[in-house]
Design a protein around this motif. Structure first.
Motif, PDB file in Angstrom:
ATOM      1  N   PHE A  95     -20.370   4.852 -41.667  1.00 51.29           N
ATOM      2  CA  PHE A  95     -20.015   4.782 -40.258  1.00 51.29           C
ATOM      3  C   PHE A  95     -18.661   4.108 -40.046  1.00 51.29           C
ATOM      4  O   PHE A  95     -18.245   3.257 -40.833  1.00 51.29           O
ATOM      5  N   GLN A  96     -18.015   4.444 -38.945  1.00 51.25           N
ATOM      6  CA  GLN A  96     -16.745   3.806 -38.595  1.00 51.25           C
ATOM      7  C   GLN A  96     -16.916   2.312 -38.347  1.00 51.25           C
ATOM      8  O   GLN A  96     -16.066   1.503 -38.731  1.00 51.25           O
ATOM      9  N   ALA A 157     -20.361  -1.195 -47.040  1.00 48.01           N
ATOM     10  CA  ALA A 157     -21.056  -0.043 -46.455  1.00 48.01           C
ATOM     11  C   ALA A 157     -20.996   1.160 -47.397  1.00 48.01           C
ATOM     12  O   ALA A 157     -21.969   1.917 -47.519  1.00 48.01           O
ATOM     13  N   ALA A 158     -19.863   1.337 -48.084  1.00 47.35           N
ATOM     14  CA  ALA A 158     -19.737   2.434 -49.048  1.00 47.35           C
ATOM     15  C   ALA A 158     -20.689   2.224 -50.224  1.00 47.35           C
ATOM     16  O   ALA A 158     -21.306   3.173 -50.720  1.00 47.35           O
ATOM     17  N   LEU A 170     -21.608  11.514 -46.146  1.00 52.63           N
ATOM     18  CA  LEU A 170     -21.059  11.887 -44.847  1.00 52.63           C
ATOM     19  C   LEU A 170     -20.322  10.680 -44.283  1.00 52.63           C
ATOM     20  O   LEU A 170     -20.923   9.628 -44.091  1.00 52.63           O
ATOM     21  N   ALA A 171     -19.039  10.819 -44.054  1.00 55.96           N
ATOM     22  CA  ALA A 171     -18.219   9.698 -43.583  1.00 55.96           C
ATOM     23  C   ALA A 171     -17.627  10.034 -42.219  1.00 55.96           C
ATOM     24  O   ALA A 171     -16.935  11.043 -42.072  1.00 55.96           O
ATOM     25  N   ASP A 172     -17.920   9.210 -41.217  1.00 61.81           N
ATOM     26  CA  ASP A 172     -17.443   9.444 -39.852  1.00 61.81           C
ATOM     27  C   ASP A 172     -16.345   8.437 -39.521  1.00 61.81           C
ATOM     28  O   ASP A 172     -16.626   7.267 -39.274  1.00 61.81           O
ATOM     29  N   GLY A 176     -11.258   4.192 -39.375  1.00 58.58           N
ATOM     30  CA  GLY A 176     -10.917   3.994 -37.966  1.00 58.58           C
ATOM     31  C   GLY A 176     -10.793   2.550 -37.535  1.00 58.58           C
ATOM     32  O   GLY A 176     -10.024   2.229 -36.628  1.00 58.58           O
ATOM     33  N   ALA A 177     -11.554   1.644 -38.171  1.00 55.06           N
ATOM     34  CA  ALA A 177     -11.532   0.235 -37.783  1.00 55.06           C
ATOM     35  C   ALA A 177     -10.741  -0.626 -38.766  1.00 55.06           C
ATOM     36  O   ALA A 177     -10.833  -1.856 -38.727  1.00 55.06           O
TER      37      ALA A 177
END
Length: 260
Positions: A95-96, A157-158, A170-172, A176-177
């Motif tokens: 997740f981002q 998280a990865a 799946l990477a969204d 981004g952050a």
């Protein structure tokens, strides 16, 4: 049909929402395949349907019609037990906003998917140590998310994604952050995961720099595939691929600020 060379198949996927009583199509007949070991990027303007597509594959939302097949099996037909197994071991979601639990340490966050499924403790620790060393996060395993930098959180998280050996990550908007340096480090690690460990990755991103690490990119516009780019490896450099990405983005009506 022979499914041996296709990990993921998306067939004529549609997703409609009702906004104020008016139906809106987020996906309008998307069809494509993902091969084992691919690093696929998904780009498009805000509202183009790219995150909706990712969420359909992750079974966070249900498509209105169409099929999604993983290794030839239609995930839309899964019951609750099959869905739990699919979400727990077949896919990993990055997740981002990291989606780490604040009251758990880095180690506990990473091991959470395995502990939920009562995995062997010694085997889990062995996998954890290997992944943590690879992602260079051994020094934050005992820290809580509030004590980590953004880049460290995303690498934790990865690691949580990788611990279950998923068929596809799946990477969204994973960068981004993150600041530029942390984003580059994460993308280098994702590329290494893809190449050295032959992990299949499907990534939604607005960032052409992040996208240039991919081997193929699908550009989505108005719920349909607008264009496809493949990087010619090894003859094409990442900078050359980046330039081609920018040219397609310009054709879609704007620069990187528009392709969100």
């Amino acid at each position: 049909m022979n499914y041996t060379d296709k990990l993921l198949e998306v067939r004529d996927l549609h997703k409609s929402y009702a906004k104020g009583g008016i139906p809106t199509k987020a996906l309008n007949g998307i069809t494509f395949d993902v091969l084992p070991g691919e690093f696929l990027g998904i780009m498009g303007a805000s509202g183009s349907g790219k995150t909706t597509l990712l969420n359909c594959i992750a079974t966070i939302i249900k498509p209105t019609s169409g099929q999604i097949l993983l290794s030839g099996t239609n995930i839309s037909a899964f019951g609750s037990d099959e869905l739990a197994m699919y979400r727990g071991s077949k896919i990993g979601y990055l997740f981002q906003d990291f989606a780490l639990l604040d009251n758990l340490t880095g180690r506990e966050n990473i091991l959470l998917p395995l502990s939920i499924h009562d995995a062997d403790v010694r085997l889990s620790e062995k996998k954890l140590n290997s992944i943590a060393e690879f992602l260079k996060i051994t020094d934050v395993l005992s820290k809580f998310p509030s004590q980590m930098s953004g880049g460290q959180k995303q690498r934790v998280a990865a690691a949580r994604c990788l611990i279950s050996d998923p068929d596809i990550i799946l990477a969204d908007e994973p960068t981004g952050a993150l600041d530029t340096k942390a984003a580059r480090l994460l993308m280098e690690k994702l590329q290494e995961i893809n190449r050295a460990k032959n992990r299949t990755i499907m990534m939604v991103t607005h960032d052409p720099n992040a996208a240039s690490f991919c081997s193929r990119i699908l550009f989505i516009q108005d719920g349909k595939i607008f264009h496809e780019l493949r990087r010619q490896i090894p003859s094409e450099t990442r900078d050359e691929f980046y330039d081609r990405i920018l040219r397609v983005m310009a054709q879609m009506g704007g620069g990187s600020a528009n392709v969100l």
